[in-house]
Design a protein around this motif. Structure first.
Motif, mmCIF file in Angstrom:
data_model
loop_
_atom_site.group_PDB
_atom_site.id
_atom_site.type_symbol
_atom_site.label_atom_id
_atom_site.label_comp_id
_atom_site.label_asym_id
_atom_site.label_seq_id
_atom_site.Cartn_x
_atom_site.Cartn_y
_atom_site.Cartn_z
ATOM 1 N N HIS A 169 3.055 7.936 19.852
ATOM 2 C CA HIS A 169 2.201 8.963 20.450
ATOM 3 C C HIS A 169 2.179 8.867 21.976
ATOM 4 O O HIS A 169 1.223 9.313 22.627
ATOM 5 N N GLU A 174 2.750 -3.426 10.947
ATOM 6 C CA GLU A 174 3.145 -2.987 12.290
ATOM 7 C C GLU A 174 2.473 -3.795 13.409
ATOM 8 O O GLU A 174 2.833 -3.652 14.568
ATOM 9 N N ARG A 187 3.095 0.390 17.126
ATOM 10 C CA ARG A 187 4.145 1.356 16.810
ATOM 11 C C ARG A 187 3.569 2.770 16.775
ATOM 12 O O ARG A 187 4.215 3.725 17.214
ATOM 13 N N TRP A 188 2.354 2.915 16.253
ATOM 14 C CA TRP A 188 1.711 4.239 16.268
ATOM 15 C C TRP A 188 1.432 4.653 17.702
ATOM 16 O O TRP A 188 1.619 5.819 18.070
ATOM 17 N N TYR A 213 9.925 3.552 10.550
ATOM 18 C CA TYR A 213 8.637 4.100 10.994
ATOM 19 C C TYR A 213 8.504 5.586 10.701
ATOM 20 O O TYR A 213 7.446 6.043 10.263
ATOM 21 N N SER A 249 -3.316 3.613 4.811
ATOM 22 C CA SER A 249 -3.231 3.190 6.208
ATOM 23 C C SER A 249 -3.216 1.672 6.386
ATOM 24 O O SER A 249 -2.591 1.155 7.312
ATOM 25 N N ASP A 307 -0.549 9.141 10.138
ATOM 26 C CA ASP A 307 0.396 9.451 11.216
ATOM 27 C C ASP A 307 -0.232 10.221 12.370
ATOM 28 O O ASP A 307 0.151 10.050 13.526
ATOM 29 N N GLY A 338 -4.146 8.097 13.126
ATOM 30 C CA GLY A 338 -3.987 6.674 13.391
ATOM 31 C C GLY A 338 -4.297 5.826 12.174
ATOM 32 O O GLY A 338 -5.013 6.247 11.265
ATOM 33 N N ARG A 339 -3.762 4.597 12.184
ATOM 34 C CA ARG A 339 -3.968 3.705 11.038
ATOM 35 C C ARG A 339 -5.440 3.331 10.902
ATOM 36 O O ARG A 339 -5.998 3.304 9.805
ATOM 37 N N GLU A 390 -5.185 -1.066 17.223
ATOM 38 C CA GLU A 390 -4.383 -0.021 16.592
ATOM 39 C C GLU A 390 -2.931 -0.492 16.520
ATOM 40 O O GLU A 390 -2.508 -1.393 17.250
ATOM 41 N N SER A 391 -2.172 0.093 15.614
ATOM 42 C CA SER A 391 -0.750 -0.249 15.486
ATOM 43 C C SER A 391 -0.005 0.060 16.780
ATOM 44 O O SER A 391 -0.043 1.205 17.266
#
Length: 533
Positions: free
Chosen positions: A219, A147, A214-215, A408, A140, A92, A95-96, A211-212
């Motif tokens: 952010h 996602e 959604r992440w 999420y 992860s 979280d 990052g994934r 990268e996701s």
């Protein structure tokens, strides 16, 4: 949803073919590197099975049995358990992709120590580090996949993730079968060294994986997230209708979750819907390991010894053929998840396991009583049939189902609960199973026959259907009218909260969906409603 369409935001869109679409093709090739995390885990389980058939490994480490053998296997689960407190925060906060990177680095350190082990204590310590790294990467990888993947392919791709366990297992099983012919300690050191290969591949290619989105949105990087979605799902077209609807639904749902819900550990049990999710997550984690499969996954050689199959070559062949059969059946079933549904697959799978494991127990008892070769053959045959039923649901949907039912804001922590349940069950399996097999042999199987009845009841009561539902909208199945969903598919509560939070895109599109064409800005029951004409 028809076979030539997929659903998003309450609408149907023409289905896409990933291998003819440049953006999807590139994305899924990149995600293959993420899937390797599961293959690494499968390699380890099969390797430990294979090493126990190697005379040089047995001699080098003093022919471990009973609790010592159990410790050799379960220490990896101990390492995973030790890592779990850091898993959700790594995914979280960092990052994934960073979670996968960190996990791979730790696994490589463990593999090096394992490969150069000079005594059993060093081997055990190395496996602790491998378990620690696997947990970080495992925490992860499925998040990034679910996602990032296209809505149409989410069920297939996330289910395939966990079935890659068998691909790693196939490589390890046949590699240890081949090194059986090496007349030195390299017979076991070579399989150990090769265990680093998937992690090295991931390190080399991880920064090619997006990268996701959604992440990124969570952010505050909406523009970058929009580009990632457009590149992955629409060949870079920022104005593609599917991408625009995805962005709106994801962006507003995440903002609503952040504004009106939390992401603390207490959130996992705060609402009725989340408590339902946790029952599924815990039971799925436990059942995936406590269904009798742990006996074969780590102690196949003991099971075979007890029915007269004592030749190392024969044992290695049975193990190798079983992993190939498992891979074929498990991967095949991933393509039927949305067609047949999660709940029917879980029910049919669990019932089949109960019946086949009961017959396996009877055959084992008959071998002990009568010593007939037919009974021994029956045990081997039922192992294959049992795993066929197991692979119908529990192999792929352990991850595919649990990761999709979590919103999420609690997805990383919820999956940590799944891995906690898995690791506790594995610890029990790996430490207790060899002791029980040694002391009560086939009678121990009766416990799993009874336990499978419990599993069937729990699945029937709690496991609900989610097929053909976009990721954010799955909340409706668990939370009903209280579900917080943004975008055009917003619930009544989501629309009301969107007005309060000033999320104009959700207010505009969801109001049309809800039939509120003429609504004007007004204040009702203390809630300020904002419309964007």
């Amino acid at each position: 949803m028809g076979k030539n369409t997929f659903d998003l935001a309450g609408r149907e869109f023409p289905a896409v073919t990933w291998y003819t679409d440049p953006g999807l093709r590139k994305t899924y090739i990149c995600l293959f590197m993420v899937i390797l995390t599961s293959a690494t885990n499968g390699y380890d389980g099969s390797m430990m099975n294979g090493l126990q058939t190697l005379p040089y490994w047995q001699n080098y480490f003093g022919n471990p049995t009973g609790s010592e053998l159990g410790l050799l296997n379960c220490i990896m689960s101990v390492g995973s358990l030790a890592a779990l407190p850091a898993v959700p925060y790594t995914a979280d906060i960092l990052g994934r992709r960073s979670g996968i990177l960190i996990g791979c680095l730790i696994m490589i350190v463990g593999v090096v120590l394992q490969s150069v082990s000079i005594n059993i204590q060093m081997f055990i310590a190395a496996r602790f580090f491998i378990g620690f790294g696997v947990a970080i990467a495992h925490g992860s990888s499925p998040l990034l996949i679910t996602e990032l993947v296209h809505p149409q392919h989410r069920a297939i791709f996330t289910s395939i993730y966990n079935t890659m366990w068998y691909i790693g297992a196939i490589v390890a099983a046949w590699l240890t079968f081949g090194t059986l012919q090496i007349a030195s300690n390299w017979a076991w050191r070579v399989p150990s060294i090769v265990q680093a290969f998937p992690s090295l591949l991931q390190l080399a290619f991880i920064y090619f994986v997006p990268e996701s989105p959604r992440w990124m949105i969570a952010h505050g990087k909406e523009e970058q997230a929009h580009k990632i979605l457009a590149n992955a799902h629409a060949n870079g077209d920022l104005n593609d209708e599917v991408v625009v609807l995805e962005m709106q639904e994801i962006n507003d749902t995440l903002k609503l979750e952040k504004e009106f819900e939390g992401n603390s550990w207490a959130e996992l049990i705060r609402t009725k819907g989340n408590r339902h999710r946790m029952i599924i997550c815990v039971s799925a984690g436990v059942f995936s390991q406590w269904s009798g499969n742990g006996l074969v996954s780590y102690y196949l050689h003991v099971v075979l010894d007890q029915i007269g199959y004592t030749n190392p070559t024969t044992q290695a062949l049975i193990n190798g053929a079983l992993t190939i059969w498992n891979a074929i059946t498990a991967i095949t079933m991933c393509f039927f998840v949305d067609k047949l549904g999660r709940r029917p697959l879980f029910l049919f799978s669990t019932l089949g396991m109960l019946i086949s494991f009961t017959i396996l127990t009877i055959c084992s008892a008959r071998y002990v009583i009568a010593g007939t070769h037919a009974a021994a053959n029956g045990v081997v045959g039922m192992i294959y049939i049992y795993y066929t039923f197991y692979n119908i649901a529990w192999s792929g949907l352990l991850v595919g189902y649990t990761v999709e039912i979590l919103p999420y804001n609690i997805r990383a922590k919820g999956m940590t609960v799944v891995w906690l349940a898995v690791d506790i069950a594995l610890f029990f399996n790996q430490y207790v199973n060899p002791v029980a097999l040694k002391n009560i042999a086939w009678k121990y199987y009766i416990f799993y026959c009874v336990w499978l009845v419990v599993e069937l009841v729990v699945v029937y009561i709690f496991f609900i259907e989610t097929k053909n539902t976009p990721l954010e909208e799955i909340a409706k199945h668990f939370d009903g009218d209280a579900a917080i969903v943004g975008g055009a598919a917003a619930t009544d509560k989501g629309l009301a909260l969107a007005r309060e939070a000033g999320l104009e895109d959700t207010v505009r599109t969801a109001s049309i969906t809800h039939g509120e064409h003429e609504m004007q800005p007004q204040e009702k029951s203390g809630v300020v409603h904002v419309m964007n004409a």
